[in-house]
Design an enzyme around this catalytic site. Structure first.
Site, PDB file in Angstrom:
ATOM      1  CD  GLU A   1      47.393  -5.330 -28.816  1.00 46.31           C
ATOM      2  OE1 GLU A   1      46.724  -6.356 -29.063  1.00 46.31           O
ATOM      3  OE2 GLU A   1      47.089  -4.208 -29.251  1.00 46.31           O
TER       4      GLU A   1
ATOM      5  NE  ARG B   1      48.958  -0.596 -35.819  1.00 48.63           N
ATOM      6  CZ  ARG B   1      48.035  -0.652 -34.880  1.00 48.63           C
ATOM      7  NH1 ARG B   1      47.881   0.382 -34.055  1.00 48.63           N
ATOM      8  NH2 ARG B   1      47.277  -1.710 -34.726  1.00 48.63           N
TER       9      ARG B   1
END
Length: 660
Positions: A275, A293
């Site tokens: 991110e 994940r």
């Protein structure tokens, strides 16, 4: 490939995992708490194991109970989904000790990225641009405050562990630093068991861009393009799309290369997401975190690439090498996902609980959900109900398709944010791909409100015609009516027990009905087309709306409205009203079921209007209940750690003598 998998999760992601596992011929085992005994993921799985009481801390967050369920059912693998134990090392090590395959990245990746402090160091060493700030071991308030002032306000105080916006505080004023650090510590400790913090320069009005990675155990590392997740509320994503709109080609390439470089540094061997936070004007981007994940928004990447990311996770976990190269991964069209939540967006996104009485989605949208008609949305878990995903040949088509699908969505029993999502997609700032993380405040600084629709009239009509032919002459005589010479009811007056200003007369005529309010009247024809739909015709214009009468409440919905009314004929209304206990400004009332986290009131203490007296937690959200008027604390009927029902009286205030 292994033969069986246990899904250590619940709700929509558990159902999503089961679908792919079933497609691959794998035996599936679900786990469930007492609250989820009848949940859809339990019904879908080949087997299901009860793992404890409703609180997640006693069920879904208990690694030992998950592992015991795996031993009982002799599964080969465990998939954690997202949230809960998906990024917790205990379950990973437990899998290794029990000879069970972990469907996720290796332990070192999880450990290193589980701490934002450690993650930032790894990113810096890999040459990934990071936000200026402080991320060292000295966690004293003095050091954090001086670091924040050294970086220059505004800053973001951020929990080192976890995610989901918890333990994050934006600080614009030096006088607020100490309080922000204290509250962020408390929230981080409560949510993650780790109260370490870091300080970063606040990038104002940025975009949130992330890159999907896919690696295997043979050293292969690919990117699957990027997503824009800028539309957020309290750091929780609401709308996500792929690819990101309005990016320069060089920026897009740099994002992909940077993410892959970090993935290679970590030897990443599963699906994961890097991110970034980006300056919306300059497109300068900085590392934010790595989610080790599957992401909630993985669906939009699947739609543009044609890849099933769950299948890839299973194959990689079993030791297979990726069977395609970077050049073979293509982006087709555009996809947008909307997160449908059980929240009243018009009331500051207040969480809703209850039973879904009716559920129907637009077949033109992909819907990933864990609910069906009859599903219960409780206060123990996240408020997300479903993910609605539109894919189109271009972004404009995807936007229009998703907006239309949200209009067509039918859900009754509790309020959702569907109309807010529809409105957000249609705002010019989003439609043109210029949304930032400040989108909600910029568009609705005073809060979002739906289009005004006379939903009470629809609810009254639905109740009026409900099973009228099946009623006996005696049971049809509720309320005040004028009688025609034939002896049939002519006029019925309806009121809403929750809003005494709502009043409607329905007069029966040979041509239909006449609806009359204190200010207007007009003819209308209405018929029930099926058990959940009415067709209403006014002035020659016909509209089909949803309507369901259940347990004394009338639920109505349409393209532009969702509402729940407690409608009664006038005679019945007065009796019901006398039995109500309307909240007083001198009472602190629980707005919904939840846990009392903190009680800031003591008997006989003096309080001011707006002062927080109780902190509640419900559906993973903290709410501050404040005094509406000044006064003195009287009776206290709750305590910290207690679970209370909706509308429970918590504190009685004695009004100040000077209060009018």
């Amino acid at each position: 490939m292994f033969e069986s998998v246990l899904i250590a999760n619940r709700g929509e992601i558990a159902c999503r995992i089961i679908k792919t596992a079933r497609k691959m011929g794998l035996r599936t085992v679900a786990v469930y708490s007492d609250a989820d005994a009848d949940a859809l993921h339990v019904q879908m799985a080949d087997q299901a194991v009860n793992i404890g009481p409703p609180p997640a801390t006693e069920s879904y967050l208990c690694a030992d109970r998950i592992l015991e369920a795996a031993r009982q059912t002799h599964v080969n693998a465990i998939h954690p989904g997202y949230g809960f134990l998906s990024e917790q090392p205990d379950l990973v090590t437990g899998c290794a000790e029990n000879g069970v395959i972990w469907v996720g990245p290796h332990l070192d990746a999880i450990l290193s990225m589980g701490s934002k402090i450690e993650a930032k160091k790894i990113a810096q060493n890999a040459g990934v641009p990071c936000i200026p700030g402080y991320s060292d071991q000295d966690q004293s308030d003095k050091t954090l405050i001086s670091s924040a002032l050294g970086v220059g306000l505004p800053v973001m105080i951020k929990a080192s562990a976890g995610g989901g916006g918890k333990g994050m505080r934006a600080v614009f004023n030096a006088a607020e630093l100490a309080a922000a650090i204290a509250s962020a510590r408390t929230e981080a400790k409560r949510a993650f068991g780790d109260d370490r913090l870091l300080v970063e320069k606040l990038i104002q009005n940025p975009r949130h861009i992330e890159v999907q990675l896919l690696g295997d155990k043979h050293g292969n590392m690919l990117h699957l393009f990027e997503r824009d997740c800028s539309v957020q509320r309290n750091h929780q994503k609401l709308l996500e799309e792929a690819p990101a709109p309005n990016l320069r080609d060089d920026t897009r390439t740099a994002l992909h290369e940077t993410a892959v470089r970090l993935g290679r540094t970590m030897r990443y061997d599963s699906t994961g997401t890097v991110e970034f936070i980006m300056n919306a004007e300059t497109e300068t981007f900085y590392f934010l975190e790595v989610n080790t994940r599957l992401q909630v928004e993985h669906t939009v990447t699947e739609e543009i690439t044609g890849l099933d990311l769950l299948e890839q996770q299973f194959r990689v976990a079993s030791g297979e090498a990726l069977h395609f190269t970077q050049d073979q991964v293509t982006c087709t069209g555009h996809a947008i996902e909307a997160r449908l939540t059980a929240e009243d967006a018009a009331d500051n996104f207040r969480p809703e609980t209850g039973t879904i009485l009716h559920w129907a989605t637009d077949p033109n949208l992909r819907c990933d959900s864990g609910v069906q008609t009859g599903s219960v949305i409780g206060a123990n878990y996240d408020s997300m109900v479903a993910k609605l995903i539109a894919h189109g040949s271009d972004r404009d088509i995807a936007c229009r398709k998703l907006a239309k699908g949200l209009e067509q969505l039918e859900v009754a029993g509790l309020k959702t944010n569907r109309l807010f999502l529809r409105d957000a997609i249609q705002r010019d700032r989003f439609a043109t791909g210029r949304a930032t993380t400040d989108f909600l405040f910029e568009e609705w600084p005073e809060g979002w409100q739906p289009t005004q629709t006379d939903t009470f009239a629809i609810a009254a009509l639905a109740l009026h015609i409900q099973d009228r032919t099946a009623l006996s002459p005696w049971t049809s005589l509720g309320g005040f009516r004028l009688l025609q010479s034939s002896g049939h009811p002519a006029t019925t007056t309806y009121r809403d027990t929750q809003d005494t200003d709502l009043r409607l007369d329905i007069t029966e005529t040979p041509d239909g009905y006449v609806l009359s309010t204190p200010t207007a009247s007009g003819p209308v024809q209405v018929k029930r087309t099926n058990s959940t739909q009415l067709t209403i015709t006014r002035n020659g214009v016909q509209n089909t709306v949803g309507a369901l009468v259940r347990n004394g409440r009338t639920h109505v919905w349409g393209h532009d409205f969702d509402a729940i009314h407690e409608v009664l004929p006038l005679g019945d209304f007065d009796a019901a009203k006398q039995g109500t206990n309307a909240p007083s400004p001198h009472q602190i009332i629980a707005p919904m079921p939840g846990l009392i986290v903190e009680l800031r009131a003591t008997p006989n203490a003096t309080v001011t209007a707006g002062e927080t007296l109780v902190v509640m937690e419900s559906m993973k959200l903290l709410m501050e209940l404040k005094a509406a008027v000044p006064g003195t604390i009287g009776e206290i009927k709750t305590g910290a750690g207690e679970t209370v029902d909706a509308n429970a009286m918590l504190i009685q205030l004695i009004p100040s003598e000077k209060e009018d």
